[in-house]
Design an enzyme around this catalytic site. Structure first.
Site, PDB file in Angstrom:
ATOM      1  N   GLU A  54      -2.328 -16.892  -9.779  1.00 42.77           N
ATOM      2  CA  GLU A  54      -1.446 -16.365 -10.819  1.00 42.77           C
ATOM      3  C   GLU A  54      -0.069 -16.935 -10.575  1.00 42.77           C
ATOM      4  O   GLU A  54       0.676 -16.954 -11.404  1.00 42.77           O
ATOM      5  CB  GLU A  54      -1.548 -14.805 -10.216  1.00 42.77           C
ATOM      6  N   ASN A  73     -11.802  -0.876  -5.022  1.00 45.00           N
ATOM      7  CA  ASN A  73     -12.107  -1.008  -6.612  1.00 45.00           C
ATOM      8  C   ASN A  73     -13.453  -1.789  -7.104  1.00 45.00           C
ATOM      9  O   ASN A  73     -13.529  -3.116  -6.285  1.00 45.00           O
ATOM     10  CB  ASN A  73     -10.700  -1.971  -6.696  1.00 45.00           C
ATOM     11  N   CYS A 108      -6.505  -5.450  -7.121  1.00 47.71           N
ATOM     12  CA  CYS A 108      -6.391  -5.187  -5.823  1.00 47.71           C
ATOM     13  C   CYS A 108      -5.836  -6.294  -4.886  1.00 47.71           C
ATOM     14  O   CYS A 108      -5.312  -6.107  -3.864  1.00 47.71           O
ATOM     15  CB  CYS A 108      -7.580  -4.508  -5.262  1.00 47.71           C
ATOM     16  N   HIS A 109      -6.055  -7.449  -5.391  1.00 48.54           N
ATOM     17  CA  HIS A 109      -5.468  -8.702  -4.532  1.00 48.54           C
ATOM     18  C   HIS A 109      -3.929  -8.679  -4.471  1.00 48.54           C
ATOM     19  O   HIS A 109      -3.478  -9.187  -3.868  1.00 48.54           O
ATOM     20  CB  HIS A 109      -6.136  -9.786  -4.963  1.00 48.54           C
ATOM     21  N   TYR A 141       0.958  -1.061   0.044  1.00 50.26           N
ATOM     22  CA  TYR A 141       0.093  -0.032   0.079  1.00 50.26           C
ATOM     23  C   TYR A 141       0.763   1.356  -0.117  1.00 50.26           C
ATOM     24  O   TYR A 141       0.585   2.162  -0.627  1.00 50.26           O
ATOM     25  CB  TYR A 141      -0.741  -0.042   1.349  1.00 50.26           C
TER      26      TYR A 141
END
Length: 282
Positions: free
Chosen positions: A275, A240, A248-249, A217
């Site tokens: 991912e 989001n 955002c993850h 962040y």
């Protein structure tokens, strides 16, 4: 090469979703291949082939990505310094895990009007991460939400509240091609975003994080020129409206903890694991 029919795709999304949910719920017990295959009603050999085809790695390897230590490993080895990558404007195409995302921000007037005059189509779709709610205008997708953790009613209410004066129409067919591109991780998908100037900057920064990588962040705050606004950045990340495509993850705390996730932490763990698996498979 075998090409899946729509019915096969629908079935496999649900099956892989159930497998991921089972592995995540039992991650401490480290279930073996037979256990997971039994939970989804397939033979071990068939399940191994199907899971590896969809996720990119074996179920056993995927389990390792779901552990809490994986987030810390991502921060140590795949940390994105956004200040060196945020060099394109909102109108530029961004490449996101093999998906070309073209996005635009709604005008300040549209933002101030709370969506008045907008016609938003919506519908539910299967995904490997549970039920997926999609919303979009004629210009592109404006909302994606996962309902597995918070429930369908809460997900719908959440997204509708983003555009309180818009007209909503249940019309999944109008969105199906874009959603298929997003879930298939190929093709083109248009996004149209509505948010405050700070939110738009934060969401643009999130698009700059490559798939399989993470950032913090505070790094996002520095990248958008507001180094002391980490808390406000965290709020903007949580607001989001387009999960998965605006990732955002991929925002974590500097400590290596996952932090929050608007649609539920189990979904965030599954997204990061997915991912990482896809990156390793490539």
């Amino acid at each position: 090469m075998h090409s899946e029919t729509p019915n096969e795709t629908h079935y496999h999304y649900g099956l892989i979703g159930r497998a991921i949910a089972y592995i995540d719920s039992a991650v401490e017990a480290q279930p073996n291949l037979d256990d997971v295959a039994r939970a989804v009603g397939l033979s071990p050999a068939h399940f191994q082939r199907l899971f590896s085809q969809w996720v990119g790695v074996s179920p056993k390897r995927y389990q390792q990505y779901l552990t809490l230590g994986h987030a810390r490993s991502l921060l140590a080895n795949r940390f994105s310094v956004l200040e060196t990558t945020l060099s394109t404007g909102l109108s530029s195409p961004g490449r996101l895990h093999d998906l070309f995302v073209r996005w635009e921000a709604m005008s300040p007037g549209e933002y101030a009007a709370g969506g008045a005059g907008l016609h938003i189509n919506w519908g539910w779709f299967d995904s490997p991460f549970g039920p997926l709610l999609a919303m979009g205008t004629a210009r592109g997708i404006c909302g994606l939400a996962f309902g597995a953790e918070i429930g369908a009613a809460a997900a719908e209410a959440d997204l509708r509240a983003r555009w309180p004066r818009a007209a909503f129409h249940h019309n999944p067919e109008a969105l199906r091609a874009w959603v298929a591109s997003a879930l298939g991780q190929s093709g083109a998908c248009n996004l149209v975003m509505i948010g405050s100037p700070l939110q738009i900057k934060v969401w643009e920064a999130l698009l700059a994080i490559p798939s399989g990588h993470v950032t913090s962040y505070s790094e996002i705050a520095r990248a958008i020129g507001s180094p002391r606004a980490a808390r406000a950045v965290g709020t903007a990340v949580g607001r989001n409206p387009v999960s998965w495509l605006i990732p955002c993850h991929r925002a974590l705390r500097k400590s290596g903890e996952l932090g929050g996730y608007h649609w539920g932490l189990p979904v965030k763990r599954a997204l990061l694991a997915w991912e990482s698996a896809r990156l390793e498979a490539r």
